[in-house]
Design a protein around this motif. Structure first.
Motif, short mmCIF file in Angstrom:
data_model
loop_
_atom_site.label_atom_id
_atom_site.label_comp_id
_atom_site.label_asym_id
_atom_site.label_seq_id
_atom_site.Cartn_x
_atom_site.Cartn_y
_atom_site.Cartn_z
N GLU A 33 0.83 -1.20 0.00
CA GLU A 33 0.00 0.00 0.00
C GLU A 33 0.87 1.26 0.00
OE1 GLU A 33 -3.94 1.42 2.42
OE2 GLU A 33 -2.19 0.85 3.63
N VAL A 34 1.91 1.24 0.80
CA VAL A 34 2.81 2.40 0.87
C VAL A 34 3.61 2.52 -0.43
CG1 VAL A 34 4.84 3.34 2.04
CG2 VAL A 34 2.91 2.45 3.37
N ARG A 35 4.08 1.40 -0.96
CA ARG A 35 4.78 1.43 -2.25
C ARG A 35 3.88 2.00 -3.34
NH1 ARG A 35 10.26 1.15 -1.86
NH2 ARG A 35 10.85 -0.43 -0.30
N GLY A 36 2.60 1.62 -3.29
CA GLY A 36 1.65 2.15 -4.26
C GLY A 36 1.46 3.65 -4.11
N LEU A 37 1.45 4.12 -2.87
CA LEU A 37 1.33 5.55 -2.62
C LEU A 37 2.52 6.30 -3.22
CD1 LEU A 37 0.12 8.04 -1.08
CD2 LEU A 37 1.57 7.34 0.85
N MET A 38 3.72 5.78 -3.02
CA MET A 38 4.90 6.41 -3.59
C MET A 38 4.83 6.45 -5.11
SD MET A 38 7.75 4.57 -1.15
CE MET A 38 9.17 5.35 -1.92
N ALA A 39 4.43 5.33 -5.71
CA ALA A 39 4.38 5.25 -7.16
C ALA A 39 3.34 6.20 -7.75
CB ALA A 39 4.09 3.81 -7.60
N VAL A 40 2.16 6.25 -7.15
CA VAL A 40 1.12 7.10 -7.72
C VAL A 40 1.50 8.58 -7.60
CG1 VAL A 40 -0.34 7.33 -5.63
CG2 VAL A 40 -1.38 7.46 -7.89
N THR A 41 2.16 8.94 -6.51
CA THR A 41 2.53 10.35 -6.33
C THR A 41 3.61 10.75 -7.32
OG1 THR A 41 2.03 10.07 -3.98
CG2 THR A 41 3.16 12.07 -4.62
N GLU A 42 4.61 9.90 -7.48
CA GLU A 42 5.68 10.22 -8.44
C GLU A 42 5.15 10.20 -9.88
OE1 GLU A 42 10.35 9.19 -9.35
OE2 GLU A 42 9.11 7.67 -8.34
N ASP A 43 4.31 9.23 -10.19
CA ASP A 43 3.75 9.18 -11.55
C ASP A 43 2.87 10.39 -11.83
OD1 ASP A 43 5.06 6.78 -11.90
OD2 ASP A 43 3.26 5.53 -11.76
N ALA A 44 2.16 10.86 -10.81
CA ALA A 44 1.31 12.05 -10.98
C ALA A 44 2.16 13.28 -11.27
CB ALA A 44 0.47 12.28 -9.73
N LEU A 45 3.32 13.39 -10.61
CA LEU A 45 4.24 14.49 -10.90
C LEU A 45 4.61 14.51 -12.38
CD1 LEU A 45 6.41 16.65 -10.29
CD2 LEU A 45 7.92 14.78 -9.60
N TRP A 46 5.00 13.36 -12.90
CA TRP A 46 5.42 13.30 -14.30
C TRP A 46 4.26 13.47 -15.26
CZ3 TRP A 46 10.17 14.16 -15.68
CH2 TRP A 46 11.18 13.96 -14.75
N ALA B 47 8.93 29.30 -15.40
CA ALA B 47 9.40 28.11 -14.66
C ALA B 47 8.42 27.81 -13.54
CB ALA B 47 10.80 28.32 -14.11
N LEU B 48 8.08 26.55 -13.39
CA LEU B 48 7.10 26.12 -12.39
C LEU B 48 7.65 24.95 -11.58
CD1 LEU B 48 3.89 26.03 -14.65
CD2 LEU B 48 4.56 27.86 -13.07
N ALA B 49 7.26 24.91 -10.31
CA ALA B 49 7.51 23.74 -9.47
C ALA B 49 6.20 23.00 -9.31
CB ALA B 49 8.06 24.18 -8.11
N VAL B 50 6.17 21.77 -9.77
CA VAL B 50 4.99 20.90 -9.67
C VAL B 50 5.25 19.94 -8.53
CG1 VAL B 50 3.53 19.25 -10.87
CG2 VAL B 50 4.61 21.11 -12.15
N GLU B 51 4.28 19.81 -7.58
CA GLU B 51 4.56 18.99 -6.40
C GLU B 51 3.30 18.34 -5.83
OE1 GLU B 51 5.96 21.11 -2.92
OE2 GLU B 51 5.64 23.02 -3.91
N PRO B 52 2.92 17.19 -6.38
CA PRO B 52 1.81 16.45 -5.79
C PRO B 52 2.12 16.02 -4.36
CG PRO B 52 2.37 15.58 -7.95
CD PRO B 52 3.46 16.53 -7.57
N ALA C 29 2.97 10.93 0.74
CA ALA C 29 4.16 11.02 -0.11
C ALA C 29 4.16 12.38 -0.81
CB ALA C 29 4.18 9.90 -1.13
N HIS C 30 5.35 12.83 -1.17
CA HIS C 30 5.54 14.15 -1.77
C HIS C 30 6.68 14.06 -2.79
CE1 HIS C 30 7.17 18.52 -1.09
NE2 HIS C 30 6.40 18.48 -2.16
N TYR C 31 6.38 14.42 -4.03
CA TYR C 31 7.40 14.49 -5.07
C TYR C 31 7.29 15.84 -5.75
CZ TYR C 31 8.32 9.47 -4.71
OH TYR C 31 8.66 8.22 -4.25
N GLU C 32 8.43 16.38 -6.19
CA GLU C 32 8.43 17.71 -6.79
C GLU C 32 9.59 17.84 -7.77
OE1 GLU C 32 8.65 22.42 -5.33
OE2 GLU C 32 9.23 20.80 -3.95
N HIS C 33 9.35 18.60 -8.84
CA HIS C 33 10.42 19.03 -9.74
C HIS C 33 10.13 20.45 -10.22
CE1 HIS C 33 13.32 15.89 -10.33
NE2 HIS C 33 12.43 14.98 -10.70
N THR C 34 11.20 21.16 -10.53
CA THR C 34 11.13 22.46 -11.20
C THR C 34 11.34 22.22 -12.69
OG1 THR C 34 12.00 23.64 -9.28
CG2 THR C 34 12.21 24.72 -11.42
#
Length: 272
Positions: A124-137, A204-209, A236-241
């Protein structure tokens, strides 16, 4: 009122190049602390390593002193979503650790975040990490010159909703970035497409689900910084500029400029 009138900062190619240098400092620092993070280490020790690394690369931490913040990283553990203050907390086996980092080079900022699992965690936690990172991209991949800011928001939300019943934070968003860490426009993580300022070259934008396993409602702890999920669910939190060039998207805080993930999505890569 046009997008220039709303305070949106448009950078020259030279200024974007400086942001890329800041972004590489952030990327390398996150790589360092991701490798360093382990049970038994304190969040303060992670922070000290990050600050030394940022300064060693000739940059300045964006976060340190920002509105009184005392860390060079935000380190948020388990039900802490964002803005965790590094200190004496000892990391433990099975913790989920979100690490947010910012750096300044020649007056220009880079900002990114990643989430790390320490040892074995549930599917469940691995899924949370994956969905958050995939949403960022997915959000970055939806950006096109001439489009609108909420095209990104809609893509983030659509990806998350397609994977399950997750909480998507509404009160905390991505943002414009450049000569300051936080600039207009806000970049929400959900909403209808086709709204907000246009996506133009030099923006330039920072996207961070920020996504939880439960409720999207949050509380702020007594330290006035640390944001926790209201129901205690892990986050979970992922971000890129990133920026857009005539050739495509360029992720300024990814070591490869985002090429691998963007090309996997069939999105044109616009970096150098």
């Amino acid at each position: 009122m046009g997008w220039r009138d709303r305070g949106v900062e448009i950078k020259t190619p030279e200024q974007i190049a400086a942001m890329r240098r800041a972004g590489l400092v952030v990327a390398r620092t996150l790589e360092l602390v991701t490798d360093l993070a382990r049970p038994g280490l304190t969040t303060g020790e992670l922070n000290a390593a990050a600050e030394a690394h940022i300064r060693g690369l000739g940059a300045t931490p964006s976060f340190l002193g920002y509105h009184g913040f005392t860390g060079s990283l935000c380190v948020s553990v388990n039900d802490e979503v964002v803005h965790g203050i590094p200190g004496s907390r000892v990391l433990a086996e099975g913790d989920l650790v979100s690490i947010d980092c910012g750096a300044i080079v020649e007056g220009w900022h880079g900002d990114a975040a990643t989430t790390v699992a320490l040892g074995e965690v549930s599917e469940e936690v691995r899924g949370l990490m994956a969905v958050t990172e995939d949403a960022l991209w997915a959000g970055i991949g939806a950006a096109r010159l001439g489009g609108r800011v909420t095209d990104i928001s809609h893509a983030v939300e659509t990806l998350v909703r397609s994977r399950g019943d997750y909480g998507i934070l509404e009160d905390y968003t991505g943002h414009g970035i450049g000569s300051e860490m936080h600039l207009p426009p806000d970049v929400p993580n959900l909403g209808k497409p086709g709204r907000g300022p246009r996506l133009v070259e030099g923006l330039a934008l920072a996207v961070e689900p920020m996504v939880t396993l439960g409720s999207a409602e949050t509380d702020v702890l007594e330290d006035d910084w640390t944001v926790v999920s209201h129901d205690g669910s892990w986050a979970a939190h992922y971000e890129h500029t990133f920026t857009l060039t005539p050739d495509g998207a360029w992720v300024l805080t990814a070591l490869d400029g985002g090429r691998a993930r963007l090309e996997a999505l069939g999105v044109p890569y616009g970096g150098d």
